[in-house]
Design a protein around this motif. Structure first.
Motif, PDB file in Angstrom:
ATOM      1  N   ALA A  24       0.828  -1.210   0.000  1.00 52.82           N
ATOM      2  CA  ALA A  24       0.000   0.000   0.000  1.00 52.82           C
ATOM      3  C   ALA A  24       0.858   1.254   0.000  1.00 52.82           C
ATOM      4  CB  ALA A  24      -0.949  -0.014   1.198  1.00 52.82           C
ATOM      5  N   GLU A  25       1.946   1.228   0.754  1.00 50.71           N
ATOM      6  CA  GLU A  25       2.836   2.393   0.786  1.00 50.71           C
ATOM      7  C   GLU A  25       3.541   2.591  -0.549  1.00 50.71           C
ATOM      8  OE1 GLU A  25       5.293   1.732   4.231  1.00 50.71           O
ATOM      9  OE2 GLU A  25       3.968   2.975   5.464  1.00 50.71           O
ATOM     10  N   ASP A  26       3.690   1.497  -1.305  1.00 48.42           N
ATOM     11  CA  ASP A  26       4.260   1.595  -2.650  1.00 48.42           C
ATOM     12  C   ASP A  26       3.221   2.013  -3.688  1.00 48.42           C
ATOM     13  OD1 ASP A  26       6.784   0.967  -1.847  1.00 48.42           O
ATOM     14  OD2 ASP A  26       6.706  -1.137  -2.444  1.00 48.42           O
ATOM     15  N   ASP A  75      -3.566   0.255  -4.761  1.00 44.71           N
ATOM     16  CA  ASP A  75      -4.968   0.464  -4.393  1.00 44.71           C
ATOM     17  C   ASP A  75      -5.738  -0.848  -4.390  1.00 44.71           C
ATOM     18  OD1 ASP A  75      -4.698   3.256  -4.176  1.00 44.71           O
ATOM     19  OD2 ASP A  75      -4.996   3.515  -6.327  1.00 44.71           O
ATOM     20  N   VAL A  76      -5.160  -1.852  -5.030  1.00 46.25           N
ATOM     21  CA  VAL A  76      -5.741  -3.190  -5.122  1.00 46.25           C
ATOM     22  C   VAL A  76      -4.610  -4.175  -4.826  1.00 46.25           C
ATOM     23  CG1 VAL A  76      -6.834  -4.887  -6.642  1.00 46.25           C
ATOM     24  CG2 VAL A  76      -7.400  -2.453  -6.874  1.00 46.25           C
ATOM     25  N   ILE A  77      -4.900  -5.191  -4.007  1.00 44.95           N
ATOM     26  CA  ILE A  77      -3.908  -6.229  -3.730  1.00 44.95           C
ATOM     27  C   ILE A  77      -4.539  -7.592  -3.998  1.00 44.95           C
ATOM     28  CG2 ILE A  77      -2.385  -7.299  -2.028  1.00 44.95           C
ATOM     29  CD1 ILE A  77      -2.262  -4.611  -0.573  1.00 44.95           C
ATOM     30  N   GLY A  78      -3.906  -8.358  -4.869  1.00 44.79           N
ATOM     31  CA  GLY A  78      -4.373  -9.703  -5.148  1.00 44.79           C
ATOM     32  C   GLY A  78      -3.640 -10.716  -4.293  1.00 44.79           C
ATOM     33  N   VAL A  79      -4.352 -11.759  -3.870  1.00 48.78           N
ATOM     34  CA  VAL A  79      -3.716 -12.883  -3.186  1.00 48.78           C
ATOM     35  C   VAL A  79      -4.184 -14.165  -3.868  1.00 48.78           C
ATOM     36  CG1 VAL A  79      -5.463 -12.754  -1.337  1.00 48.78           C
ATOM     37  CG2 VAL A  79      -3.418 -14.160  -1.023  1.00 48.78           C
ATOM     38  N   ALA A  80      -3.243 -14.852  -4.500  1.00 53.18           N
ATOM     39  CA  ALA A  80      -3.518 -16.122  -5.175  1.00 53.18           C
ATOM     40  C   ALA A  80      -3.146 -17.240  -4.216  1.00 53.18           C
ATOM     41  CB  ALA A  80      -2.694 -16.217  -6.460  1.00 53.18           C
ATOM     42  N   ALA A  81      -4.053 -18.190  -3.997  1.00 53.52           N
ATOM     43  CA  ALA A  81      -3.832 -19.155  -2.922  1.00 53.52           C
ATOM     44  C   ALA A  81      -4.216 -20.573  -3.319  1.00 53.52           C
ATOM     45  CB  ALA A  81      -4.627 -18.741  -1.685  1.00 53.52           C
ATOM     46  N   SER A  82      -3.614 -21.507  -2.576  1.00 46.57           N
ATOM     47  CA  SER A  82      -4.071 -22.895  -2.545  1.00 46.57           C
ATOM     48  C   SER A  82      -4.188 -23.213  -1.057  1.00 46.57           C
ATOM     49  CB  SER A  82      -3.060 -23.811  -3.254  1.00 46.57           C
ATOM     50  OG  SER A  82      -3.535 -25.140  -3.307  1.00 46.57           O
ATOM     51  N   THR A 106      -4.939  -1.891   5.125  1.00 46.95           N
ATOM     52  CA  THR A 106      -4.298  -1.118   4.058  1.00 46.95           C
ATOM     53  C   THR A 106      -5.257  -0.202   3.324  1.00 46.95           C
ATOM     54  OG1 THR A 106      -4.681  -2.981   2.561  1.00 46.95           O
ATOM     55  CG2 THR A 106      -2.543  -2.887   3.655  1.00 46.95           C
ATOM     56  N   THR A 107      -6.538  -0.273   3.673  1.00 51.47           N
ATOM     57  CA  THR A 107      -7.592   0.452   2.950  1.00 51.47           C
ATOM     58  C   THR A 107      -7.425   0.278   1.436  1.00 51.47           C
ATOM     59  OG1 THR A 107      -6.316   2.517   3.302  1.00 51.47           O
ATOM     60  CG2 THR A 107      -8.218   2.124   4.732  1.00 51.47           C
ATOM     61  N   THR A 108      -7.283  -0.980   1.036  1.00 53.52           N
ATOM     62  CA  THR A 108      -7.234  -1.360  -0.376  1.00 53.52           C
ATOM     63  C   THR A 108      -8.315  -2.388  -0.649  1.00 53.52           C
ATOM     64  OG1 THR A 108      -5.736  -3.231  -0.043  1.00 53.52           O
ATOM     65  CG2 THR A 108      -4.708  -1.092  -0.465  1.00 53.52           C
ATOM     66  N   PHE A 109      -8.617  -2.599  -1.929  1.00 54.93           N
ATOM     67  CA  PHE A 109      -9.370  -3.779  -2.325  1.00 54.93           C
ATOM     68  C   PHE A 109      -8.450  -4.992  -2.235  1.00 54.93           C
ATOM     69  CE2 PHE A 109     -11.900  -0.568  -4.550  1.00 54.93           C
ATOM     70  CZ  PHE A 109     -13.200  -1.017  -4.322  1.00 54.93           C
ATOM     71  N   VAL A 110      -8.943  -6.092  -1.718  1.00 55.63           N
ATOM     72  CA  VAL A 110      -8.215  -7.358  -1.739  1.00 55.63           C
ATOM     73  C   VAL A 110      -8.978  -8.343  -2.621  1.00 55.63           C
ATOM     74  CG1 VAL A 110      -7.521  -9.375  -0.376  1.00 55.63           C
ATOM     75  CG2 VAL A 110      -7.016  -7.074   0.457  1.00 55.63           C
ATOM     76  N   VAL A 131     -11.468   3.599  -2.360  1.00 52.87           N
ATOM     77  CA  VAL A 131     -10.167   3.586  -1.701  1.00 52.87           C
ATOM     78  C   VAL A 131      -9.855   4.965  -1.134  1.00 52.87           C
ATOM     79  CG1 VAL A 131      -7.687   3.269  -2.046  1.00 52.87           C
ATOM     80  CG2 VAL A 131      -9.313   1.700  -3.136  1.00 52.87           C
ATOM     81  N   GLU A 132     -10.031   5.992  -1.954  1.00 52.03           N
ATOM     82  CA  GLU A 132      -9.781   7.360  -1.495  1.00 52.03           C
ATOM     83  C   GLU A 132     -10.686   7.715  -0.325  1.00 52.03           C
ATOM     84  OE1 GLU A 132      -9.845  11.953  -3.225  1.00 52.03           O
ATOM     85  OE2 GLU A 132     -10.149  10.258  -4.584  1.00 52.03           O
ATOM     86  N   ALA A 133     -11.959   7.316  -0.420  1.00 57.49           N
ATOM     87  CA  ALA A 133     -12.906   7.622   0.650  1.00 57.49           C
ATOM     88  C   ALA A 133     -12.511   6.908   1.944  1.00 57.49           C
ATOM     89  CB  ALA A 133     -14.316   7.212   0.228  1.00 57.49           C
ATOM     90  N   ALA A 134     -12.069   5.650   1.831  1.00 58.59           N
ATOM     91  CA  ALA A 134     -11.668   4.889   3.013  1.00 58.59           C
ATOM     92  C   ALA A 134     -10.439   5.511   3.663  1.00 58.59           C
ATOM     93  CB  ALA A 134     -11.385   3.443   2.626  1.00 58.59           C
ATOM     94  N   ARG A 135      -9.515   5.997   2.851  1.00 59.95           N
ATOM     95  CA  ARG A 135      -8.283   6.562   3.397  1.00 59.95           C
ATOM     96  C   ARG A 135      -8.515   7.930   4.042  1.00 59.95           C
ATOM     97  NH1 ARG A 135      -4.086   4.168  -1.230  1.00 59.95           N
ATOM     98  NH2 ARG A 135      -4.264   2.034  -0.421  1.00 59.95           N
ATOM     99  N   ARG A 136      -9.562   8.616   3.612  1.00 57.27           N
ATOM    100  CA  ARG A 136      -9.938   9.851   4.307  1.00 57.27           C
ATOM    101  C   ARG A 136     -10.583   9.527   5.653  1.00 57.27           C
ATOM    102  NH1 ARG A 136     -12.031  11.556  -0.764  1.00 57.27           N
ATOM    103  NH2 ARG A 136     -14.130  11.131   0.023  1.00 57.27           N
TER     104      ARG A 136
END
Length: 263
Positions: free
Chosen positions: A155-157, A160-167, A189-193, A248-253
């Motif tokens: 998020a600091e980088d 706005d969206v973070i994907g997690v691919a899993a098994s 992180t106030t991002t979409f996951v 995302v912007e609204a959540a971070r405010r």
């Protein structure tokens, strides 16, 4: 931004799994998805020899995925295995599509619940944030989701969206942990996951391969304040969702945890 989560159940044959990638990518692209996320270990399921199918990022399997992404005009994130220098493999997430060609090697290895991923898999060490259709997207893999610091770094980088691919490994309480962790990382992180896992073999009447993590399903899109916006059950399926990036912007405010963080 329209995204798709392709909750497949991969098997031991990389060619058959590539057919799944082709089918789900085409379905997602026909419905307007700019990004299609597949699970970890899409190339080959866990519980089989990974080294015998691992290949470099310019190998035949990855090249075929690139061609599928190009033919469908969408970006694909898909789990595969690449050779490591020490004889093990890297658990790699290939991300390829229009103006995108990158890879993330899983940083946190699943040495837990009696399974030792590090016996056969070497860890990566570089977080990845990239631009997909004008949106800043970070990528993670499975066990990474238990480590909030990685998500905060993404998020600091700029993600706005973070994907997690899993098994994700099955077991008592594991569905609840998956849901809790993915929602917590979104709120941290106030991002979409975008949480995309392998389907549950049991949902198709199949037995898991020994102690290997073969998936539980329950892929989901989680909003930047931790709410589940859309989700699947344990069976294979394709989940499409339109991300409203203004959230995302609204959540971070409203919840400026990144700005207020002291440690």
């Amino acid at each position: 931004m329209r995204i798709a989560l392709a909750q497949i159940l991969s098997g031991p044959d990389p060619a058959a799994n590539l057919e799944l990638v082709a089918d789900y990518t085409q379905q997602a692209a026909e419905q307007g998805a700019a990004l299609v996320v597949f699970p970890e270990a899409t190339m080959r399921c866990f519980g089989r020899n990974l080294a015998e199918v691992a290949e470099p990022l310019d190998g035949l399997w990855a090249t075929a995925v690139r061609r599928l992404a190009a033919d469908n005009g969408t970006t694909v994130a898909v789990g595969m295995f690449t050779p490591a220098e020490d004889g093990r493999v890297l658990n790699t997430l290939l991300v390829t599509g229009p103006d995108v060609d990158a890879a993330y090697d899983k940083i946190h290895l699943y040495d837990a619940y009696g399974f030792a991923e590090s016996d056969t898999v070497a860890p990566g060490d570089k977080p990845l944030v990239l631009d997909v259709a004008g949106v800043s997207v970070g990528l993670t893999t499975c066990y990474d989701v238990r480590f909030p610091g990685l998500y905060t770094a993404l998020a600091e980088d700029g993600a706005d969206v973070i994907g997690v691919a899993a098994s994700w490994d099955a077991g008592p309480g594991k569905v609840e942990q998956w849901q809790l962790l993915t929602r917590a990382r979104a709120l941290d992180t106030t991002t979409f996951v975008l949480a995309c896992g392998q389907a549950d073999p049991a949902a198709l009447g199949l037995s898991p391969a020994g102690t290997a993590p073969t998936g539980i399903g329950y892929s989901a899109v989680v909003g930047p304040t931790g709410e589940t916006l859309a989700a699947l059950g344990p069976e294979p399926g394709l989940l499409l969702h339109d991300l409203d990036l203004s959230l995302v912007e609204a959540a971070r405010r409203a919840i400026p945890v990144l700005a207020n963080r002291r440690f």
